[in-house]
Design a protein around this motif. Structure first.
Motif, short mmCIF file in Angstrom:
data_model
loop_
_atom_site.label_atom_id
_atom_site.label_comp_id
_atom_site.label_asym_id
_atom_site.label_seq_id
_atom_site.Cartn_x
_atom_site.Cartn_y
_atom_site.Cartn_z
N GLY A 71 0.79 -1.23 0.00
CA GLY A 71 0.00 0.00 0.00
C GLY A 71 0.82 1.27 0.00
O GLY A 71 0.58 2.16 -0.82
N PRO A 72 1.82 1.41 0.90
CA PRO A 72 2.63 2.63 0.88
C PRO A 72 3.33 2.85 -0.45
O PRO A 72 3.44 3.98 -0.93
CB PRO A 72 3.62 2.39 2.02
CG PRO A 72 2.93 1.44 2.94
CD PRO A 72 2.14 0.53 2.04
N LYS A 73 3.83 1.78 -1.09
CA LYS A 73 4.50 1.93 -2.38
C LYS A 73 3.51 2.33 -3.46
O LYS A 73 3.83 3.11 -4.35
CB LYS A 73 5.21 0.64 -2.75
CG LYS A 73 6.33 0.26 -1.80
CD LYS A 73 7.02 -1.01 -2.24
CE LYS A 73 8.15 -1.38 -1.28
NZ LYS A 73 8.84 -2.62 -1.69
N LEU A 74 2.31 1.79 -3.38
CA LEU A 74 1.28 2.18 -4.35
C LEU A 74 0.93 3.65 -4.19
O LEU A 74 0.71 4.36 -5.16
CB LEU A 74 0.03 1.31 -4.17
CG LEU A 74 0.13 -0.14 -4.62
CD1 LEU A 74 -1.12 -0.89 -4.22
CD2 LEU A 74 0.32 -0.22 -6.12
N GLY A 75 0.85 4.08 -2.91
CA GLY A 75 0.49 5.46 -2.68
C GLY A 75 1.52 6.44 -3.18
O GLY A 75 1.20 7.55 -3.59
N SER A 127 -0.42 -11.48 12.24
CA SER A 127 0.99 -11.34 11.85
C SER A 127 1.28 -9.97 11.29
O SER A 127 2.33 -9.37 11.58
CB SER A 127 1.34 -12.41 10.82
OG SER A 127 1.14 -13.71 11.34
N LEU A 128 0.36 -9.45 10.49
CA LEU A 128 0.55 -8.10 9.94
C LEU A 128 0.54 -7.05 11.03
O LEU A 128 1.35 -6.10 11.01
CB LEU A 128 -0.53 -7.81 8.90
CG LEU A 128 -0.47 -8.64 7.62
CD1 LEU A 128 -1.67 -8.33 6.73
CD2 LEU A 128 0.82 -8.41 6.87
N LEU A 129 -0.36 -7.22 12.00
CA LEU A 129 -0.38 -6.28 13.12
C LEU A 129 0.91 -6.37 13.94
O LEU A 129 1.47 -5.36 14.37
CB LEU A 129 -1.59 -6.56 14.01
CG LEU A 129 -2.95 -6.10 13.49
CD1 LEU A 129 -4.06 -6.55 14.44
CD2 LEU A 129 -2.99 -4.59 13.33
N LYS A 132 7.96 -3.07 13.74
CA LYS A 132 8.70 -2.06 12.97
C LYS A 132 8.60 -0.69 13.61
O LYS A 132 9.56 0.09 13.59
CB LYS A 132 8.15 -2.02 11.54
CG LYS A 132 8.69 -3.13 10.66
CD LYS A 132 8.44 -2.83 9.19
CE LYS A 132 9.15 -3.82 8.30
NZ LYS A 132 9.03 -3.47 6.87
N ARG A 133 7.44 -0.41 14.17
CA ARG A 133 7.29 0.89 14.82
C ARG A 133 8.17 0.97 16.06
O ARG A 133 8.76 2.03 16.35
CB ARG A 133 5.83 1.13 15.17
CG ARG A 133 5.57 2.44 15.89
CD ARG A 133 4.10 2.77 15.93
NE ARG A 133 3.58 3.04 14.59
CZ ARG A 133 2.33 3.44 14.34
NH1 ARG A 133 1.48 3.59 15.35
NH2 ARG A 133 1.94 3.67 13.11
N GLY A 159 5.67 0.04 8.57
CA GLY A 159 5.17 -1.33 8.55
C GLY A 159 3.96 -1.47 7.64
O GLY A 159 3.65 -0.58 6.83
N PRO A 160 3.24 -2.58 7.72
CA PRO A 160 2.07 -2.78 6.86
C PRO A 160 1.04 -1.67 7.02
O PRO A 160 0.86 -1.11 8.10
CB PRO A 160 1.50 -4.12 7.36
CG PRO A 160 2.67 -4.83 7.97
CD PRO A 160 3.51 -3.74 8.57
N TRP A 161 0.39 -1.36 5.93
CA TRP A 161 -0.58 -0.28 5.86
C TRP A 161 -1.93 -0.78 6.35
O TRP A 161 -2.50 -1.72 5.82
CB TRP A 161 -0.67 0.20 4.41
CG TRP A 161 -1.35 1.52 4.25
CD1 TRP A 161 -1.76 2.36 5.23
CD2 TRP A 161 -1.68 2.15 3.02
NE1 TRP A 161 -2.32 3.48 4.70
CE2 TRP A 161 -2.29 3.37 3.34
CE3 TRP A 161 -1.50 1.80 1.68
CZ2 TRP A 161 -2.74 4.26 2.36
CZ3 TRP A 161 -1.94 2.67 0.71
CH2 TRP A 161 -2.56 3.89 1.04
N ILE A 162 -2.47 -0.15 7.39
CA ILE A 162 -3.77 -0.52 7.94
C ILE A 162 -4.80 0.48 7.44
O ILE A 162 -4.63 1.70 7.57
CB ILE A 162 -3.73 -0.53 9.48
CG1 ILE A 162 -2.73 -1.58 9.98
CG2 ILE A 162 -5.11 -0.81 10.05
CD1 ILE A 162 -2.63 -1.64 11.48
N ASP A 163 -5.89 -0.04 6.86
CA ASP A 163 -6.94 0.81 6.33
C ASP A 163 -8.29 0.17 6.58
O ASP A 163 -8.40 -0.84 7.28
CB ASP A 163 -6.73 1.08 4.83
CG ASP A 163 -6.48 -0.19 4.05
OD1 ASP A 163 -7.28 -1.13 4.19
OD2 ASP A 163 -5.47 -0.27 3.32
#
Length: 337
Positions: free
Chosen positions: A155-159, A225-227, A233-234, A241-245
Motif C-alpha cells: 500500500g505505501p509503495k502504491l500510494g 501477523s501483519l499487526l 517495525k514501529r 510497517g504494513p498499511w492498515i486501512d
C-alpha cells in the motif's frame, strides 16, 4: 434461522418383554429377572445417557438469509465493479484500483455460489455442483484475504507511485494459491443425495486437517501477523510497517470462523475433551454463528471498497484545483494569441 427453542428429547422404546431400551444410536440390554420395576416416570438416567443433541442454526428455515445475502452481495459487487471499470473512471485517483477490482470479483463469486449451498433449496443437488460451490466459496475468501494482505504490504509503495499497478504475475500467483488452498475441502467433503451440506468423508482426515490449518492461517494468523509486524517495525523505528486501512474490517467477518473451526477440529480429534454436553452445544452454535458472520462479508465487502475508494479520491482532490487552474490559464493564453 434454525429452531433452537425446542429441546430435542432422546427417543427410546421398550419392547414387550421389557428387555431392550433403544436410545438413539445406543442400546442397552437389561434383565428384569427377579427384579420389581414399577414405572418409567423418571427419565433422568436415560436423558443423561443420551447422545448430545445440538440445534442446527443454519437449517431449512435459514433459506431467506442465504438468498438475501446472495442477492445483496451480487448487486453490491456488481455496482462496485461497474464503478471501477467504467470507461470514464479516473485511474490516477486511486492507484490501488486493481486490488479493489479483484476483491470485488472475489466477493461477487462468493455471492453467486451462496444459493448452491443454501439448505432447503433443492433436495437433489448435483454432486459436482456442490463440490464446485464449496471450492469457489473458500477459494474466493482466501483470495480476498491474500489480496488485502498484499495491499497492506504494498500500500505505501502504491500510494507513492513506486508501483504503477498490480502485475500479472502477482495476480496469477495470489489467485493460484487461493485455488490450491480451496482444494482440500473440495476433495474431503462427502456429498450424499439431498441438500448440499458439508460432511467429511472417512479416511480423509489429512485433507480436512489441511483445510482447517489453511483457514486458521489465512483468516486468523495473517491479520495478527501483519499487526505484529507493524508494531515491531514501529518499536524498532524501521518504518511504518504494513498499511492498515478500512479494508481490514473484512477480517472481522472471517476471523471467528478460522478460530472456532480450529477449536472444533481439536475437539473432533479428541485433543481437547469437552466436560459437558452443554459446552458441545455452545460450540456447535458458535460454529454456525461464525459461518453466518462470514457469509455476511459478501454484503459488507463492496461497501468497504466503496468507502476506501471515497477516502482515496478525497485525498487526491486537493491537487485537482491547481491543475484545473493551470489548464484554464493555458486556455486563456491561447485565446489571447
Amino acid at each position: 434461522m434454525g429452531n433452537c427453542l425446542n429441546q430435542v428429547k432422546p427417543s427410546f422404546s421398550l419392547d414387550k418383554n421389557g428387555s431392550l431400551f433403544d436410545l438413539g444410536d445406543y442400546q442397552w440390554n437389561y434383565s428384569f429377572e427377579n427384579t420389581t420395576y414399577g414405572s418409567l416416570e423418571d427419565y433422568s438416567s436415560l436423558d443423561s445417557a443420551a447422545p448430545c443433541h445440538s440445534c442446527n442454526l443454519l437449517d431449512d428455515s435459514s433459506l431467506p438469509f442465504f438468498i438475501l445475502s446472495s442477492v445483496l452481495g451480487i448487486l453490491a459487487s456488481g455496482a462496485v465493479l461497474f464503478g471501477l471499470l467504467r470507461p470514464l473512471f479516473h485511474w490516477q485517483l486511486c492507484p490501488a484500483w486493481p486490488f479493489l477490482a479483484q476483491i470485488a470479483v472475489g466477493s461477487g463469486l462468493f455471492s453467486i455460489v451462496v444459493p448452491i449451498l443454501a439448505p432447503g433449496l433443492n433436495s437433489s443437488q448435483s454432486t459436482i455442483l456442490c463440490h464446485l460451490g464449496y471450492w469457489i466459496w473458500y477459494s474466493s475468501a482466501f483470495a480476498q484475504a491474500l489480496l488485502i494482505g498484499c495491499h497492506a504490504c504494498l500500500g505505501p509503495k502504491l500510494g507513492t507511485g513506486q508501483i504503477p499497478g498490480l502485475t500479472l504475475g502477482l495476480t496469477v500467483g495470489l489467485w493460484g494459491v487461493a485455488a490450491l488452498l480451496g482444494l482440500p475441502v473440495t476433495l474431503a467433503i462427502d456429498t450424499t443425495p439431498g441438500p448440499c451440506t458439508l460432511s467429511y468423508s472417512r479416511g480423509l482426515d489429512a485433507l480436512r486437517s489441511t483445510h482447517v490449518v489453511a483457514c486458521f492461517a489465512i483468516f486468523s494468523l495473517l491479520p495478527l501477523s501483519l499487526l505484529g509486524a507493524k508494531g515491531l517495525k514501529r518499536v524498532l523505528g524501521r518504518g511504518p510497517g504494513p498499511w492498515i486501512d478500512i479494508l481490514w474490517v473484512w477480517f472481522i467477518f472471517w476471523w471467528p470462523h478460522g478460530v472456532i473451526l480450529g477449536f472444533d477440529s481439536l475437539v473432533r480429534a479428541k485433543v481437547l475433551l469437552l466436560p459437558t454436553c452443554l459446552v458441545q452445544q455452545i460450540l456447535d452454535l458458535t460454529l454456525d454463528l461464525a459461518e453466518a458472520l462470514a457469509m455476511l462479508h459478501c454484503v459488507a465487502t463492496p461497501l468497504l471498497l466503496a468507502l476506501f475508494f471515497h477516502q482515496a479520491t478525497q485525498s487526491s482532490f486537493p491537487s485537482l484545483p491547481l491543475s484545473a487552474r493551470r489548464s484554464s490559464h493555458l486556455d486563456n493564453a491561447g485565446s489571447k494569441t
